[in-house]
Scaffold this active site. Structure first.
Site, PDB file in Angstrom:
ATOM      1  N   HIS A  59      19.613 -20.433  -2.417  1.00  0.00           N
ATOM      2  CA  HIS A  59      19.845 -18.990  -2.268  1.00  0.00           C
ATOM      3  C   HIS A  59      21.074 -18.751  -1.403  1.00  0.00           C
ATOM      4  CE1 HIS A  59      16.839 -20.370   0.669  1.00  0.00           C
ATOM      5  NE2 HIS A  59      17.364 -19.514   1.530  1.00  0.00           N
ATOM      6  N   LEU A  60      21.898 -17.859  -1.887  1.00  0.00           N
ATOM      7  CA  LEU A  60      23.126 -17.465  -1.189  1.00  0.00           C
ATOM      8  C   LEU A  60      22.841 -16.130  -0.510  1.00  0.00           C
ATOM      9  CD1 LEU A  60      26.181 -17.733  -0.631  1.00  0.00           C
ATOM     10  CD2 LEU A  60      26.590 -16.774  -2.916  1.00  0.00           C
ATOM     11  N   HIS A  61      22.911 -16.120   0.836  1.00  0.00           N
ATOM     12  CA  HIS A  61      22.707 -14.878   1.572  1.00  0.00           C
ATOM     13  C   HIS A  61      23.984 -14.041   1.516  1.00  0.00           C
ATOM     14  CE1 HIS A  61      19.032 -16.056   4.033  1.00  0.00           C
ATOM     15  NE2 HIS A  61      19.477 -17.262   3.740  1.00  0.00           N
ATOM     16  N   ASP A 103      16.517  -9.132   0.684  1.00  0.00           N
ATOM     17  CA  ASP A 103      15.684  -9.982   1.535  1.00  0.00           C
ATOM     18  C   ASP A 103      14.538  -9.151   2.104  1.00  0.00           C
ATOM     19  OD1 ASP A 103      16.373 -12.879   3.202  1.00  0.00           O
ATOM     20  OD2 ASP A 103      14.835 -11.551   4.032  1.00  0.00           O
ATOM     21  N   ILE A 104      13.349  -9.743   2.171  1.00  0.00           N
ATOM     22  CA  ILE A 104      12.162  -9.034   2.644  1.00  0.00           C
ATOM     23  C   ILE A 104      12.235  -8.771   4.154  1.00  0.00           C
ATOM     24  CG2 ILE A 104      10.674 -11.016   3.228  1.00  0.00           C
ATOM     25  CD1 ILE A 104       8.466  -9.623   1.529  1.00  0.00           C
ATOM     26  N   GLN A 137      16.763 -23.429   6.856  1.00  0.00           N
ATOM     27  CA  GLN A 137      16.338 -23.180   5.466  1.00  0.00           C
ATOM     28  C   GLN A 137      14.817 -23.159   5.398  1.00  0.00           C
ATOM     29  OE1 GLN A 137      17.845 -25.898   2.472  1.00  0.00           O
ATOM     30  NE2 GLN A 137      16.836 -24.793   0.804  1.00  0.00           N
ATOM     31  N   SER A 138      14.271 -22.047   4.914  1.00  0.00           N
ATOM     32  CA  SER A 138      12.812 -21.894   4.883  1.00  0.00           C
ATOM     33  C   SER A 138      12.259 -21.819   3.465  1.00  0.00           C
ATOM     34  CB  SER A 138      12.404 -20.644   5.669  1.00  0.00           C
ATOM     35  OG  SER A 138      12.999 -19.495   5.110  1.00  0.00           O
TER      36      SER A 138
HETATM   37  P1  5GP Z   1      16.460 -19.265   4.461  1.00  0.00           P
HETATM   38  O1  5GP Z   1      15.843 -19.115   5.813  1.00  0.00           O
HETATM   39  O2  5GP Z   1      15.746 -20.311   3.627  1.00  0.00           O
HETATM   40  O3  5GP Z   1      17.949 -19.488   4.482  1.00  0.00           O
HETATM   41  O4  5GP Z   1      16.275 -17.875   3.738  1.00  0.00           O
HETATM   42  C1  5GP Z   1      15.088 -17.506   3.107  1.00  0.00           C
HETATM   43  C2  5GP Z   1      15.056 -16.011   3.093  1.00  0.00           C
HETATM   44  O5  5GP Z   1      14.057 -15.608   2.192  1.00  0.00           O
HETATM   45  C3  5GP Z   1      14.701 -15.397   4.442  1.00  0.00           C
HETATM   46  O6  5GP Z   1      15.774 -14.575   4.882  1.00  0.00           O
HETATM   47  C4  5GP Z   1      13.423 -14.615   4.166  1.00  0.00           C
HETATM   48  O7  5GP Z   1      13.359 -13.381   4.857  1.00  0.00           O
HETATM   49  C5  5GP Z   1      13.482 -14.427   2.661  1.00  0.00           C
HETATM   50  N1  5GP Z   1      12.182 -14.314   2.034  1.00  0.00           N
HETATM   51  C6  5GP Z   1      11.087 -15.094   2.271  1.00  0.00           C
HETATM   52  N2  5GP Z   1      10.073 -14.713   1.477  1.00  0.00           N
HETATM   53  C7  5GP Z   1      10.532 -13.673   0.729  1.00  0.00           C
HETATM   54  C8  5GP Z   1       9.926 -12.862  -0.288  1.00  0.00           C
HETATM   55  O8  5GP Z   1       8.766 -13.013  -0.671  1.00  0.00           O
HETATM   56  N3  5GP Z   1      10.700 -11.874  -0.827  1.00  0.00           N
HETATM   57  C9  5GP Z   1      11.992 -11.679  -0.433  1.00  0.00           C
HETATM   58  N4  5GP Z   1      12.667 -10.680  -1.031  1.00  0.00           N
HETATM   59  N5  5GP Z   1      12.594 -12.434   0.504  1.00  0.00           N
HETATM   60  C10 5GP Z   1      11.868 -13.421   1.084  1.00  0.00           C
END
Ligand code: 5GP
Ligand code: ZN
Length: 115
Positions: A101-103, A31-32, A95-96
């Site tokens: 995606h599975l963390h 994750d970034i 969710q962004s």
């Molecule tokens: P969500 O919030 O949807 O559950 O998780 C999305 C995840 O994607 C976040 O933890 C965010 O830091 C990660 N993320 C967003 N953009 C990028 C990217 O360009 N590269 C990587 N490696 N992770 C990203």
């Protein structure tokens, strides 16, 4: 591949990522914006928008995702101490990115219940 999907662009190689594991169906990358010493995202190469869109025919794909997640946790040395596997689904869960995606989170004590 979905138009304008960030994670589809990571799958295609258009956007760089720190890939830690991959096979023909699944990709895992760091994750970034890591929330723990281990924070890896495991995604299907095919575009699935969210866990809310999963159906019975995704069974093998999900097994492959969990298997890769467990392998990533093991490679980072998190088997003894434990780790958390999370799908955020929709706005209230935060969710962004609308590509499944599975963390995989580990390497520190994680609070429960989550904030
Ligand atoms: P969500 O919030 O949807 O559950 O998780 C999305 C995840 O994607 C976040 O933890 C965010 O830091 C990660 N993320 C967003 N953009 C990028 C990217 O360009 N590269 C990587 N490696 N992770 C990203
Ligand atoms: Zn996508």
């Amino acid at each position: 591949m979905a138009v304008d999907c960030l994670f589809c662009r990571i799958v295609s190689g258009d956007v760089a990522a720190d890939v830690v594991a991959q096979d023909e169906r699944v990709l895992a990358f760091r994750d970034i914006n890591p929330q723990a010493p281990t924070h890896v995202l495991v995604i299907p190469r095919e575009h699935v928008a969210s866990a809310a869109d999963l159906a019975e025919h995704h069974g093998d794909l999900l097994a492959a995702m969990f298997s890769m997640a467990n392998g990533v946790a093991a490679a980072d040395g998190r088997v003894e101490t434990g780790y958390r596997l999370v799908f955020n689904v929709g706005p209230d869960a935060g969710q962004s990115v609308d590509h499944l995606h599975l963390h995989v989170l580990g390497g520190r004590r994680l609070a429960w219940p989550p904030g």
